[in-house]
Write an enzyme that holds these catalytic residues in place. Structure first.
Site, mmCIF file in Angstrom:
data_model
loop_
_atom_site.group_PDB
_atom_site.id
_atom_site.type_symbol
_atom_site.label_atom_id
_atom_site.label_comp_id
_atom_site.label_asym_id
_atom_site.label_seq_id
_atom_site.Cartn_x
_atom_site.Cartn_y
_atom_site.Cartn_z
ATOM 1 N N CYS A 17 71.086 27.407 58.913
ATOM 2 C CA CYS A 17 72.234 27.965 59.612
ATOM 3 C C CYS A 17 73.487 27.533 58.844
ATOM 4 C CB CYS A 17 72.288 27.470 61.057
ATOM 5 S SG CYS A 17 72.656 25.703 61.208
ATOM 6 N N GLN B 255 67.075 41.794 45.250
ATOM 7 C CA GLN B 255 68.338 41.195 44.807
ATOM 8 C C GLN B 255 68.378 41.018 43.297
ATOM 9 O OE1 GLN B 255 66.072 39.501 46.639
ATOM 10 N NE2 GLN B 255 65.605 37.578 45.585
ATOM 11 N N ASP C 154 60.227 44.720 46.497
ATOM 12 C CA ASP C 154 60.389 43.340 46.940
ATOM 13 C C ASP C 154 61.361 42.619 46.009
ATOM 14 O OD1 ASP C 154 59.812 41.367 48.819
ATOM 15 O OD2 ASP C 154 58.218 40.488 47.598
ATOM 16 N N GLU C 155 61.993 41.554 46.524
ATOM 17 C CA GLU C 155 62.934 40.737 45.730
ATOM 18 C C GLU C 155 63.991 41.608 45.050
ATOM 19 O OE1 GLU C 155 62.853 37.668 46.217
ATOM 20 O OE2 GLU C 155 60.790 37.192 46.793
ATOM 21 N N CYS D 62 66.829 28.237 61.458
ATOM 22 C CA CYS D 62 67.024 26.962 60.769
ATOM 23 C C CYS D 62 66.140 25.910 61.446
ATOM 24 C CB CYS D 62 68.504 26.589 60.876
ATOM 25 S SG CYS D 62 68.965 25.022 60.099
ATOM 26 N N SER E 208 58.485 39.779 52.450
ATOM 27 C CA SER E 208 57.300 40.237 51.705
ATOM 28 C C SER E 208 56.171 40.622 52.654
ATOM 29 C CB SER E 208 56.821 39.148 50.738
ATOM 30 O OG SER E 208 57.805 38.878 49.763
#
Length: 200
Positions: free
Chosen positions: A183, A90, A87-88, A145, A16
């Protein structure tokens, strides 16, 4: 030729923030962008929200039934568009991903989508899967991670504990849901711990 770009990354990889920086770069040069976000992502309401504290109003909230090509066409008729930023992404439907591809072909407007590749159970979102199939260019946005390795998975936490069962869509910071980028090693360790605890 205008292109469809898909920039994906694990949670907290700065997607974002990057989108808002791209929008700023265009607008600083007097060029118009159209910022879109799926309506199912209720975090921030009608605004994009970055972990850095930067926010920006969304131009178009995309419902599941919306024809995105026609929405962009209508916006372009009001004033020329230099770029469409999503944005977003998915959370788009596969059909909407195809419509964004057609924006580049039929309207000659570049489209840059930002989103996740997979959910908290390592399954692809229908929208991002279609974007990966159609995009002219794909770029991974990297993050780390907590152990220091490259994060490629999205861990879902509810009430501070990692969970590995549930609906595909649960919005960050709603109903005590949070996400942490992990990870692969840490992801599978936490998944094994979850199922050992809940399947005794």
């Amino acid at each position: 030729m205008a292109k469809l770009y898909y920039r994906y990354g694990a949670m907290n990889s700065g997607k974002s923030t990057a989108l808002m920086q791209v929008a700023h770069n265009y607008e600083e040069r007097g060029m118009r962008v159209l910022v879109m976000k799926p309506a199912v992502d209720t975090k921030g309401g009608d605004r994009l929200v970055s972990r850095l504290g930067v926010t920006r109003k969304v131009d178009v909230s995309v419902s599941a039934e919306m024809d995105v090509l026609e929405a962009v066409r209508a916006a372009a008729e009001q004033a020329p568009l230099a770029c469409v930023l999503v944005d977003e992404s998915q959370f788009l439907t596969p059909a909407q991903a195809e419509q964004l591809f057609r924006v580049t072909v039929e309207l000659s407007v570049p489209v840059i989508c930002y989103g996740l590749r997979t959910d908290f159970s390592l399954k692809g979102f229908p929208g991002s899967t279609r974007l990966l199939e159609l995009a002219h260019e794909i770029e991974e946005m990297k993050t780390i991670c907590t152990c220091g390795r490259k994060a490629v998975c999205n861990g879902r936490m509810v009430n501070g504990e990692f969970v590995f069962e549930g609906d595909q869509v649960a919005i960050d910071q709603e109903n005590n849901v949070q996400y942490q980028s992990l990870c692969a090693q840490c992801y599978f360790e936490k998944r094994a711990e979850f199922f050992a605890k809940h399947r005794k």
